[in-house]
Design a protein around this motif. Structure first.
Motif, PDB file in Angstrom:
ATOM      1  N   GLU B 106      97.596  54.140  59.563  1.00  0.00           N
ATOM      2  CA  GLU B 106      96.562  53.095  59.594  1.00  0.00           C
ATOM      3  C   GLU B 106      95.261  53.691  59.083  1.00  0.00           C
ATOM      4  OE1 GLU B 106      95.540  51.552  63.452  1.00  0.00           O
ATOM      5  OE2 GLU B 106      94.512  49.820  62.594  1.00  0.00           O
ATOM      6  N   GLU B 108      91.025  52.973  57.987  1.00  0.00           N
ATOM      7  CA  GLU B 108      89.872  52.095  58.163  1.00  0.00           C
ATOM      8  C   GLU B 108      88.986  52.260  56.943  1.00  0.00           C
ATOM      9  OE1 GLU B 108      87.738  51.771  62.088  1.00  0.00           O
ATOM     10  OE2 GLU B 108      86.187  52.771  60.921  1.00  0.00           O
ATOM     11  N   GLU B 117      82.059  47.547  61.050  1.00  0.00           N
ATOM     12  CA  GLU B 117      83.421  48.027  60.887  1.00  0.00           C
ATOM     13  C   GLU B 117      84.064  47.410  59.647  1.00  0.00           C
ATOM     14  OE1 GLU B 117      85.712  47.553  64.415  1.00  0.00           O
ATOM     15  OE2 GLU B 117      87.498  48.470  63.558  1.00  0.00           O
ATOM     16  N   HIS B 120      90.928  47.199  58.113  1.00  0.00           N
ATOM     17  CA  HIS B 120      91.995  48.169  58.365  1.00  0.00           C
ATOM     18  C   HIS B 120      93.217  47.774  57.546  1.00  0.00           C
ATOM     19  CE1 HIS B 120      90.605  49.925  62.448  1.00  0.00           C
ATOM     20  NE2 HIS B 120      89.565  49.520  61.749  1.00  0.00           N
ATOM     21  N   CYS B 176      91.373  59.418  57.800  1.00  0.00           N
ATOM     22  CA  CYS B 176      92.125  58.943  58.970  1.00  0.00           C
ATOM     23  C   CYS B 176      93.279  59.888  59.288  1.00  0.00           C
ATOM     24  CB  CYS B 176      92.647  57.530  58.726  1.00  0.00           C
ATOM     25  SG  CYS B 176      91.311  56.317  58.727  1.00  0.00           S
ATOM     26  N   LEU B 304      92.454  55.309  65.947  1.00  0.00           N
ATOM     27  CA  LEU B 304      92.098  53.906  65.730  1.00  0.00           C
ATOM     28  C   LEU B 304      92.584  53.021  66.877  1.00  0.00           C
ATOM     29  CD1 LEU B 304      92.532  53.528  61.857  1.00  0.00           C
ATOM     30  CD2 LEU B 304      90.416  53.737  63.172  1.00  0.00           C
ATOM     31  N   GLN B 307      89.959  53.478  69.414  1.00  0.00           N
ATOM     32  CA  GLN B 307      88.771  52.696  69.055  1.00  0.00           C
ATOM     33  C   GLN B 307      88.941  51.236  69.487  1.00  0.00           C
ATOM     34  OE1 GLN B 307      86.321  53.281  65.573  1.00  0.00           O
ATOM     35  NE2 GLN B 307      87.139  51.403  64.688  1.00  0.00           N
ATOM     36  N   ARG B 308      90.138  50.684  69.208  1.00  0.00           N
ATOM     37  CA  ARG B 308      90.397  49.299  69.615  1.00  0.00           C
ATOM     38  C   ARG B 308      90.293  49.158  71.134  1.00  0.00           C
ATOM     39  NH1 ARG B 308      93.562  48.761  65.061  1.00  0.00           N
ATOM     40  NH2 ARG B 308      95.144  50.161  65.884  1.00  0.00           N
ATOM     41  N   SER B 322      82.673  54.308  66.520  1.00  0.00           N
ATOM     42  CA  SER B 322      82.835  55.032  65.250  1.00  0.00           C
ATOM     43  C   SER B 322      82.369  56.478  65.390  1.00  0.00           C
ATOM     44  CB  SER B 322      82.076  54.322  64.132  1.00  0.00           C
ATOM     45  OG  SER B 322      80.695  54.338  64.422  1.00  0.00           O
TER      46      SER B 322
END
Lengths: 488, 488
Positions: B106, B108, B117, B120, B176, B304, B307-308, B322
């Motif tokens: 994944e 970003e 943001e 993705h 990433c 990630l 982050q979610r 971030s």
């Protein structure tokens, strides 16, 4: 004491244990014998008598202190020039490694040292173990002690000739396609190749990794069994080494395993190309087993006729890659003519390798090339599995297989030197055993009319060394050919 | 005709292990040349490779993290080519069957601004395989020197599908991917130390078509900015060629940092024939499924995903996630602080603003911030600080002062407050008296406030705060002032 150099390990071990003799005396006898005959035989590439005597002295001191390491303690044993011995030259009979000295012991050498063996000298061979006559050595041509005009076989010709001539009490060789058994047969000594994986290959300069195995040359089957016991190990330094399975007290088992056995005779091995004297001799040996109550079973190894071509694809492919490391960059022969990296490689290798080695590197490079890989290498591997399948099927019926070791007795020097194909056929009876990873032993089975030794090959099941030794031992002890020595 | 770029990447990641891929020689960056070698690394005659299982497990872990399927059996091939940095002149690699198959990462993409943001998407992988690193050549004025320290270090090669269409996507992918690998402790991915290296394959095709164009491969991209520049250069170059009606030659190109341009290294016709074949020295290793389950359980939450989760569960804004989520240590620090005091937003603020600012200022060079583990603050410091602010024990203003103090001394915030007497004053009589003085002393501000200028109140708060050394409870002060003026 006379003729110490022709005694067996078992005899000498008993004398040592009884205090009748010292290791220094045995070692000195071997050194003297070598000094006397090696100008004719040319088995040794180099030797260090002072070092051997100091090992012998240490052995004697151990024995006096009651700390003997067993039957091999104090026995001088010669080593093929392809096995690494710390601080000794490791040249593989090649110009490529002319000044190379190994910084470590091969695992099998370390194991022999643990058994107290006196490591004695570097024995001649075909360059990088490629050959069947020891004529491919970059340094000298070894002679067969039974007839100095003939070759001793190869590639472990130095190991076989030194044995036959009494220049060592036993020797160690390597066998990729018959390189122990064929010279053993031609020189009238015992030579044995174990199941693939039983002896570590660490410290054996690789020719064909999936086929190479270390093994002993000895005067008797029992001596070979003792050496095998000392060398086998599952070695963390060799991923292909395998933990010993089944009976591994080989020497003790000789007296327990009395047969009768079911013995297979592959008809394919007695067809074309076999010398009539050899054929008659081996048939007589088979008859002897029959007379002892063994059941002789006709078996078929239908893919054995493909063994030689398969071998020359698989072995050369692996060799072309294994020998790539000899490039003049880190060690070994380095050309003075080099101008850049590429000419350093090409000139060093061009100057350092002999013709047979180059021939096999070229062949191996070709069969691995893009577009040819499937047709040659992959197909050869498939046939290889069928060859193994033939043996597995045969071993459902029999305990061991009897064949001639070599289709002919020793041939004259130079006779096949210009005919690689004829030379390759010298190993026609031994190669399939390597392809199948099986153990096999060659023992003296008599002589030709002209006095050249003939060898009988006993092929065992995988890890069936104990039975194989016992079957060979029965013939040896009833015939006593091992007591015959060449006149030098 | 407009063209679109198709980009695939090959990333070599040096796996962090104590010893090398096939020997017990240690590996670390920056040791004196040729000190991290042994007989196996140098390819001395007779040596054999032995697998380092730690490297296999770390590579399997990498594959599991990236959603790959893990092969049933780990197998090895030889890649044959002559080059002085390769001690055996073949590289052990996995050609036929990679350890990890497929997978996706994944990524970003950058948003319209730094605070927003971006999108993705997933980049699909073809495979990940293991291999050994070669040594390092350094070309000097009249000679080339070789350092074999790096030789044999375990490398994972991650191969993407041709699945990216811009340098921006490629850069996002690399960032990433690198974050994930560092997170999982598989590699430090320091590009300057060669722990993370990238080759880029670029081709163009007319927009709206599916067939891939002829690609070129760019080597020697040792920083992310080089990857970006090289891809952009290559897209421009190929566009020029195609626009002029020319065609792209399939070739390998070398990126030259000095000139910011690339040069052909070798064409397809000059490409090596690597003569791959299965390595006969290493036995295939059966991958233990239960061990793979264990490895899977050890995997960290991907950045990630984290982050979610932070955005959803803790309602943290992208500006904070971030900063936090690119650094596993910071996240662990943050989550541990939450154990002491459940105030995610305020704690995240302290970590990503104050703590990171001080860490950066505290490092010697300035360009490389200290790790959070290197400072005197523990999660409990930050949590306690936020807690005593929330409890009204100190004001936010005083909080900044306490933070700076504890960063330097490592003392707990409550101890600092106690020692320096920084507790917030809730003494309503004292504050009321001071307010009265302030109102009396600044009629202009009072008038402005009455006219509706709320900010004018600040001029009245100032003297009160000054008199209480900032310790007056700001809420109480605010309330009192308004009340007194309104009533007054």
């Amino acid at each position: 004491m006379s003729d110490l150099h022709f005694k067996t390990i078992t005899e000498l071990a008993a004398m040592l244990a009884a205090g009748e003799i010292t290791s220094v005396a045995i070692t000195q006898a071997v050194i003297d014998r070598t000094a006397a005959v090696d100008a004719q035989v040319k088995a040794f590439l180099s030797s260090d008598p002072k070092d051997a005597l100091s090992q012998a002295k240490a052995s004697d001191e151990r024995r006096i202190a009651g700390k003997s390491l067993g039957p091999l303690d104090g026995i001088p044993i010669g080593i093929k020039d392809t096995l690494a011995v710390k601080d000794q030259p490791l040249r593989c009979a090649s110009k490529m490694l002319e000044n190379y000295v190994s910084p470590f012991d091969a695992t099998c050498i370390a194991k022999l040292r643990k058994a107290g063996v006196v490591i004695w000298g570097r024995l001649n061979m075909d360059e990088f173990a490629m050959g069947s006559s020891t004529e491919n050595s970059a340094y000298q041509t070894t002679c067969n002690p039974w007839n100095l005009e003939t070759i001793p076989g190869g590639s472990s010709g130095g190991s076989a000739a030194a044995m036959a001539a009494g220049e060592a009490i036993a020797t160690i060789g390597t066998d990729t396609g018959g390189s122990i058994r064929q010279p053993a047969a031609l020189c009238g000594v015992v030579g044995m190749k174990p199941t693939y994986g039983l002896i570590s290959r660490y410290g054996l300069v690789a020719f064909a990794s999936s086929l190479d195995q270390v093994g002993p040359f000895a005067r008797t089957v029992e001596d070979a069994a003792l050496l095998m016991e000392a060398m086998l190990s599952k070695d963390p330094l060799d991923s292909t080494s395998i933990a010993p399975q089944g009976e591994t007290n080989y020497a003790a088992a000789l007296k327990e395993k009395m047969g009768p056995w079911k013995l297979g005779v592959p008809q394919e091995f007695f067809a074309e190309g076999i010398d009539p004297e050899v054929k008659t001799n081996i048939e007589k040996a088979i008859d002897w087993y029959k007379s002892q109550g063994c059941e002789i079973v006709d078996i078929s190894l239908p893919h054995s006729e493909l063994a030689v071509p398969v071998y020359y694809i698989v072995a050369t492919a692996e060799a072309s890659s294994n020998l790539a490391r000899f490039d003049g960059v880190r060690y070994g022969h380095r050309s003075d003519e080099a101008k850049d990296a590429m000419t350093l490689f090409t000139k060093s290798r061009g100057e350092g390798f002999g013709d047979e080695v180059k021939r096999r590197i070229i062949l191996g490079t070709y069969v691995l090339s893009s577009g040819y890989y499937d047709a040659y290498y992959l197909r050869a591997q498939k046939v290889r599995r069928r060859i193994l399948g033939d043996f597995e099927k045969a071993f459902e019926q029999v305990d061991a297989i009897l064949t001639p070791t070599s289709p002919t007795p020793a041939f004259k020097r130079g006779e096949r030197a210009d005919d690689p194909l004829a030379m390759y056929l010298s190993d026609v009876f031994t190669i399939s055993v390597n392809l199948a990873g099986l153990p096999a032993i060659s023992i003296p089975s008599g002589f030709t009319e002209s006095g050249l030794p003939i060898g009988l090959q006993v092929i065992g099941k995988a890890f069936g060394e104990a039975d194989m030794f016992a079957i060979a031992n029965a013939f040896e002890q009833s015939h006593g050919y091992y007591k015959m020595m060449p006149a030098l | 005709m407009p063209y679109e770029a198709v980009i695939g990447l090959e990333i070599h990641v040096q796996i962090k292990t104590r010893t090398k891929m096939f020997s017990a020689a240690p590996y670390q960056y920056g040791a004196a040349p040729n000190t991290l070698t042994d007989a196996v690394v140098l390819g001395l005659p007779g040596t054999l490779p032995v697998l380092n299982y730690a490297a296999i497990e770390k590579c399997a872990k990498l594959g599991l993290m990236l959603g790959c399927e893990i092969a049933e059996v780990c197998k090895w091939d030889r890649k044959n080519y002559f080059y002085p940095d390769s001690p055996k002149n073949y590289q052990l690699t996995q050609n036929e069957e990679p350890l990890c198959i497929g997978g996706k990462v994944e990524i970003e993409l950058p948003g319209p601004s730094r605070n927003v943001e971006g999108d993705h998407r997933w980049v699909t992988l073809n495979r990940i395989h293991l291999e050994e690193d070669p040594g390092k050549l350094t070309h000097e004025a009249f000679e080339t020197v070789i350092d074999f320290n790096r030789a044999g270090a375990p490398l994972a090669e991650i191969v993407t599908e041709p699945d990216m269409s811009s340098s921006t996507e490629a850069v996002a992918f690399l960032n990433c991917l690198r974050n994930m690998i560092v997170y999982a402790g598989i590699s430090d991915c320091d590009m300057e130390k060669g722990q993370f290296r990238c080759d880029a394959n670029v081709s163009l095709r007319p927009v709206g078509t599916n067939k891939l164009g002829t690609r070129t491969e760019m080597k020697n991209l040792n920083s992310i900015s080089n990857v970006k520049a090289a891809i952009e250069y290559e897209i421009d170059r190929q566009t020029e060629v195609l626009k002029k009606g020319g065609s792209i030659t399939q070739e390998t190109r070398r990126w030259d940092v000095e000139s910011s341009s690339s040069f052909p290294l070798r064409s397809k016709e000059e490409a090596h024939d690597y003569r791959y074949f299965p390595d006969p020295d290493l036995m295939p290793v059966q991958m233990d499924r239960s061990r793979i389950k264990e490895l899977e359980a050890e995997l960290p939450e991907p950045p990630l995903d984290k982050q979610r989760r932070y955005q959803e569960s803790f309602k943290l804004p992208f500006t904070l996630t971030s900063v936090l989520c690119v650094n596993r240590e910071l996240c662990e620090f943050f989550e541990e602080a939450l154990q002491t005091h459940q105030a995610p937003r305020q704690i995240a603020n302290y970590i990503s603003n104050d703590l990171l600012r001080e860490l950066s200022a505290a490092s010697d060079s300035g360009d490389c911030a200290l790790d959070v583990g290197q400072c005197k603050l523990t999660p409990s410091h930050i949590a306690t600080l936020v807690k005593i602010i929330d409890e009204g024990i100190i004001s936010k203003q005083i909080g900044k002062e306490v933070f700076n103090e504890m960063f330097v001394t490592g003392e707990m915030p409550d101890a600092i407050v106690e020692k320096k007497g920084l507790k917030q004053s809730n003494d309503i009589d004292e504050i009321e008296a001071l307010c009265r003085e302030a109102i009396a002393g600044n009629a202009k501000a009072v008038a402005q406030y009455k006219e509706g200028n709320v900010k004018a109140l600040n001029a009245l708060k100032g003297p009160v705060m000054k008199a209480t050394r900032g310790q007056a409870n700001p809420a109480m002060l605010d309330g009192l002032l308004k009340k007194m003026i309104d009533e007054g």
